[in-house]
Motif scaffolding. Sequence first.
Motif, PDB file in Angstrom:
ATOM      1  N   THR A  14       0.829  -1.206   0.000  1.00  0.00           N
ATOM      2  CA  THR A  14       0.000   0.000   0.000  1.00  0.00           C
ATOM      3  C   THR A  14       0.863   1.255   0.000  1.00  0.00           C
ATOM      4  OG1 THR A  14      -0.167  -0.152   2.426  1.00  0.00           O
ATOM      5  CG2 THR A  14      -1.960  -1.090   1.125  1.00  0.00           C
ATOM      6  N   GLY A  15       1.978   1.224   0.721  1.00  0.00           N
ATOM      7  CA  GLY A  15       2.867   2.373   0.753  1.00  0.00           C
ATOM      8  C   GLY A  15       3.488   2.660  -0.603  1.00  0.00           C
ATOM      9  N   ILE A  20       3.932   5.396  -5.991  1.00  0.00           N
ATOM     10  CA  ILE A  20       4.081   5.229  -7.436  1.00  0.00           C
ATOM     11  C   ILE A  20       2.880   5.817  -8.171  1.00  0.00           C
ATOM     12  CG2 ILE A  20       4.205   3.518  -9.301  1.00  0.00           C
ATOM     13  CD1 ILE A  20       5.777   1.715  -7.376  1.00  0.00           C
ATOM     14  N   ASN A  21       1.681   5.597  -7.624  1.00  0.00           N
ATOM     15  CA  ASN A  21       0.428   6.119  -8.182  1.00  0.00           C
ATOM     16  C   ASN A  21       0.317   5.787  -9.681  1.00  0.00           C
ATOM     17  OD1 ASN A  21      -1.992   7.423  -8.472  1.00  0.00           O
ATOM     18  ND2 ASN A  21      -1.181   9.487  -8.231  1.00  0.00           N
ATOM     19  N   PRO A  22       0.253   4.515 -10.033  1.00  0.00           N
ATOM     20  CA  PRO A  22       0.243   4.139 -11.457  1.00  0.00           C
ATOM     21  C   PRO A  22      -0.959   4.666 -12.227  1.00  0.00           C
ATOM     22  CG  PRO A  22      -0.323   2.260 -10.070  1.00  0.00           C
ATOM     23  CD  PRO A  22       0.138   3.346  -9.149  1.00  0.00           C
ATOM     24  N   PHE A  23      -2.065   4.925 -11.562  1.00  0.00           N
ATOM     25  CA  PHE A  23      -3.248   5.423 -12.263  1.00  0.00           C
ATOM     26  C   PHE A  23      -3.022   6.828 -12.810  1.00  0.00           C
ATOM     27  CE2 PHE A  23      -4.670   2.365  -9.092  1.00  0.00           C
ATOM     28  CZ  PHE A  23      -5.406   1.494  -9.886  1.00  0.00           C
ATOM     29  N   SER A  24      -2.269   7.639 -12.086  1.00  0.00           N
ATOM     30  CA  SER A  24      -1.940   8.976 -12.570  1.00  0.00           C
ATOM     31  C   SER A  24      -0.820   8.920 -13.592  1.00  0.00           C
ATOM     32  CB  SER A  24      -1.545   9.879 -11.397  1.00  0.00           C
ATOM     33  OG  SER A  24      -1.140  11.147 -11.859  1.00  0.00           O
ATOM     34  N   VAL A  25       0.209   8.105 -13.313  1.00  0.00           N
ATOM     35  CA  VAL A  25       1.356   8.023 -14.219  1.00  0.00           C
ATOM     36  C   VAL A  25       0.970   7.341 -15.528  1.00  0.00           C
ATOM     37  CG1 VAL A  25       3.766   7.237 -14.425  1.00  0.00           C
ATOM     38  CG2 VAL A  25       2.879   7.937 -12.212  1.00  0.00           C
ATOM     39  N   PRO A 132      12.495   8.316  -7.071  1.00  0.00           N
ATOM     40  CA  PRO A 132      13.225   8.384  -5.802  1.00  0.00           C
ATOM     41  C   PRO A 132      12.343   8.144  -4.590  1.00  0.00           C
ATOM     42  CG  PRO A 132      12.940  10.567  -6.774  1.00  0.00           C
ATOM     43  CD  PRO A 132      12.552   9.575  -7.820  1.00  0.00           C
ATOM     44  N   GLY A 133      11.063   8.528  -4.691  1.00  0.00           N
ATOM     45  CA  GLY A 133      10.169   8.300  -3.566  1.00  0.00           C
ATOM     46  C   GLY A 133       9.956   6.827  -3.279  1.00  0.00           C
ATOM     47  N   SER A 134       9.662   6.052  -4.337  1.00  0.00           N
ATOM     48  CA  SER A 134       9.438   4.615  -4.152  1.00  0.00           C
ATOM     49  C   SER A 134      10.735   3.891  -3.809  1.00  0.00           C
ATOM     50  CB  SER A 134       8.819   4.011  -5.420  1.00  0.00           C
ATOM     51  OG  SER A 134       9.625   4.269  -6.550  1.00  0.00           O
ATOM     52  N   ILE A 135      11.856   4.313  -4.404  1.00  0.00           N
ATOM     53  CA  ILE A 135      13.139   3.678  -4.089  1.00  0.00           C
ATOM     54  C   ILE A 135      13.517   3.950  -2.635  1.00  0.00           C
ATOM     55  CG2 ILE A 135      15.616   3.709  -4.587  1.00  0.00           C
ATOM     56  CD1 ILE A 135      14.910   4.232  -7.512  1.00  0.00           C
ATOM     57  N   ALA A 136      13.362   5.204  -2.206  1.00  0.00           N
ATOM     58  CA  ALA A 136      13.672   5.540  -0.816  1.00  0.00           C
ATOM     59  C   ALA A 136      12.754   4.787   0.142  1.00  0.00           C
ATOM     60  CB  ALA A 136      13.540   7.049  -0.601  1.00  0.00           C
ATOM     61  N   THR A 137      11.486   4.623  -0.236  1.00  0.00           N
ATOM     62  CA  THR A 137      10.547   3.875   0.606  1.00  0.00           C
ATOM     63  C   THR A 137      10.958   2.410   0.716  1.00  0.00           C
ATOM     64  OG1 THR A 137       8.721   5.340  -0.005  1.00  0.00           O
ATOM     65  CG2 THR A 137       8.136   3.180   0.886  1.00  0.00           C
ATOM     66  N   ALA A 138      11.332   1.811  -0.416  1.00  0.00           N
ATOM     67  CA  ALA A 138      11.773   0.408  -0.398  1.00  0.00           C
ATOM     68  C   ALA A 138      13.017   0.234   0.463  1.00  0.00           C
ATOM     69  CB  ALA A 138      12.045  -0.068  -1.832  1.00  0.00           C
ATOM     70  N   ILE A 139      13.943   1.186   0.359  1.00  0.00           N
ATOM     71  CA  ILE A 139      15.153   1.108   1.184  1.00  0.00           C
ATOM     72  C   ILE A 139      14.793   1.254   2.658  1.00  0.00           C
ATOM     73  CG2 ILE A 139      17.335   2.260   1.733  1.00  0.00           C
ATOM     74  CD1 ILE A 139      17.574   3.008  -1.212  1.00  0.00           C
ATOM     75  N   ALA A 140      13.904   2.195   2.958  1.00  0.00           N
ATOM     76  CA  ALA A 140      13.523   2.430   4.347  1.00  0.00           C
ATOM     77  C   ALA A 140      12.790   1.231   4.951  1.00  0.00           C
ATOM     78  CB  ALA A 140      12.648   3.675   4.444  1.00  0.00           C
ATOM     79  N   LEU A 141      11.999   0.527   4.134  1.00  0.00           N
ATOM     80  CA  LEU A 141      11.256  -0.626   4.653  1.00  0.00           C
ATOM     81  C   LEU A 141      12.186  -1.714   5.175  1.00  0.00           C
ATOM     82  CD1 LEU A 141       8.404  -0.977   1.991  1.00  0.00           C
ATOM     83  CD2 LEU A 141       8.140  -0.343   4.390  1.00  0.00           C
TER      84      LEU A 141
END
Length: 226
Positions: A14-15, A20-25, A132-141
């Motif tokens: 969910t995070g 990523i918000n694929p519906f907008s992208v 960078p947002g999703s990559i940083a989130t994955a690293i933080a997880l």
Amino acid sequence: MIESLISDILFGFTGLISIINPFSVAFVFLDRTPTLSDEARRQLARRIAINAFFVLLVAFFAGTPILHFFGISMEALRIGGGLAVAVAGWQMLNAPEAAPREARDPEVRQSVAESGTSKAFFPLTVPLTTGPGSIATAIALNANRTHRLSDWVVSGIASVVISVLVMFVIYYVYSRAARLSNYLGVEGTRVAMRVSSFLLLCIGVQIILTGLTGFLTPIAALRAAP
């Protein structure tokens, strides 16, 4: 153990999907592939989804060591990646409408198809999809992953499952972007693309501000200290 695994999967999925918000992208993806056929667009969507899967896996399992090896801070990742996202959003926001001839000219169609394929990883996968947002989130997880074997196994399984789920969602949404565009109509699609471009610009700026805040906060704290 099963409850912890399910909780980690739901929390991480969910995070990442919200970031990523694929519906907008998807409208950004559609704007970058205006003259591709439906089949070519599906193939490109599949390639982007697979690329995103591997990008997330690398971020999950090797993100922190890679950043440490190159001496890159999380703040630098956010600032640099946010700048790339903001520039892409600005360019798309100010891009002229495609000429009608481009959609009919086979040579132009072929050149655009080849261009879209060559850009499957950059910028369509990174930074537009897995930025960078999703990559940083994955690293933080996985930043606080313990060295206990059981915890490492649970975290590793969760990382793989999350990456697979995100990959399928990206492919499903991107491959059906044209269908959503047909539902909205010509004017509705143009509005949606412009709004998506503006949101992409805002997301890039927000990522930059987050990186700057993380960088300047310790400095301000040191200056404020007696």
